[in-house]
Design a protein around this motif. Sequence first.
Motif, PDB file in Angstrom:
ATOM      1  N   LEU A  97      -0.325   5.977  -7.497  1.00 48.94           N
ATOM      2  CA  LEU A  97      -1.327   5.412  -6.587  1.00 48.94           C
ATOM      3  C   LEU A  97      -1.834   4.064  -7.081  1.00 48.94           C
ATOM      4  O   LEU A  97      -2.165   3.186  -6.281  1.00 48.94           O
ATOM      5  CB  LEU A  97      -2.502   6.381  -6.451  1.00 48.94           C
ATOM      6  N   LYS A  98      -1.909   3.910  -8.390  1.00 49.97           N
ATOM      7  CA  LYS A  98      -2.334   2.622  -8.964  1.00 49.97           C
ATOM      8  C   LYS A  98      -1.303   1.534  -8.689  1.00 49.97           C
ATOM      9  O   LYS A  98      -1.651   0.377  -8.437  1.00 49.97           O
ATOM     10  CB  LYS A  98      -2.526   2.790 -10.473  1.00 49.97           C
ATOM     11  N   MET A  99      -0.023   1.899  -8.680  1.00 51.38           N
ATOM     12  CA  MET A  99       1.036   0.906  -8.611  1.00 51.38           C
ATOM     13  C   MET A  99       1.544   0.619  -7.197  1.00 51.38           C
ATOM     14  O   MET A  99       2.019  -0.476  -6.921  1.00 51.38           O
ATOM     15  CB  MET A  99       2.221   1.351  -9.477  1.00 51.38           C
ATOM     16  N   TYR A 100       1.457   1.598  -6.302  1.00 51.37           N
ATOM     17  CA  TYR A 100       2.137   1.470  -5.002  1.00 51.37           C
ATOM     18  C   TYR A 100       1.148   1.638  -3.854  1.00 51.37           C
ATOM     19  O   TYR A 100       0.648   2.734  -3.597  1.00 51.37           O
ATOM     20  CB  TYR A 100       3.237   2.527  -4.872  1.00 51.37           C
ATOM     21  N   GLU A 101       0.926   0.546  -3.121  1.00 50.66           N
ATOM     22  CA  GLU A 101      -0.001   0.602  -1.992  1.00 50.66           C
ATOM     23  C   GLU A 101       0.586   1.329  -0.790  1.00 50.66           C
ATOM     24  O   GLU A 101      -0.115   1.708   0.141  1.00 50.66           O
ATOM     25  CB  GLU A 101      -0.437  -0.817  -1.585  1.00 50.66           C
TER      26      GLU A 101
END
Length: 256
Positions: free
Chosen positions: A125-129
């Motif tokens: 979730l931090k890396m992929y919008e």
Amino acid sequence: MILNEETWGAIPLLHIVEQENEHKEVPVVVFFHGFTSAKEHNLHYAYNLAKKGMRVLLPDAYLHGVREENLDEVELSLRFWEIVLTSIEELAFIRKELNDRNLLSSKKIGVAGTSMGGITTLGALKMYEWIDAAAVMMGAAGFVELAKAQIKQFESEGFKLPVTKNEREKLFTDLAQFDITKNQSVLNQRPLFFWHGKNDPVVPYRPMYKFYEAIKDDYENVPDRLRFVTDKVAAHAVTRAGMLSSVNWLASHLYE
């Protein structure tokens, strides 16, 4: 219902979908298993998600399942973060494959997991919008905090870790890039479900609930997109009720 054992690139996975949806673009859930587990151990999630009309992919994490390399649990523990970060990287490949196979382009994608898989989900979730919804069972959001706690535990048990001080600091710096507690705004009000047992001795309950409390204000205008289920008696195992709650959550938000 169709259950296929497939390999996408270097990733062995189980592909589960109702027969009538086999070639359709329906919502997809990628479900990550826990530490020392394997893809087939989460078939109960896949079955129930598929019955809701979704396509489910259960990958084997690096060094797990058919990818295992006969490492003992201590050796695996020392490579915990390598495993998590590999899964996060491989998720992008899985999404590309879904698009290339015309199985995703007009539908949503969800990510979920238990324990190590829940930790992986939060890093993703931090890396992929482009992740549309997520369910985290027994996870941890603070990668740096967790890594420091793991090292402290190892050392308290008498293990001498084969890393220098500089290597430790590099690990913390690298993990900070995936640590959603460092930039919680990237959630952008995406639907997020948590389940955690209050008596969990493996992945502590309190830090996860503290993160939930920290992001509640960000969901003030869309409170139905954020939910935390606390089981007051459970330890490190998701109950059937918890499993079904996560399935219903993903189904409702991926079909919005």
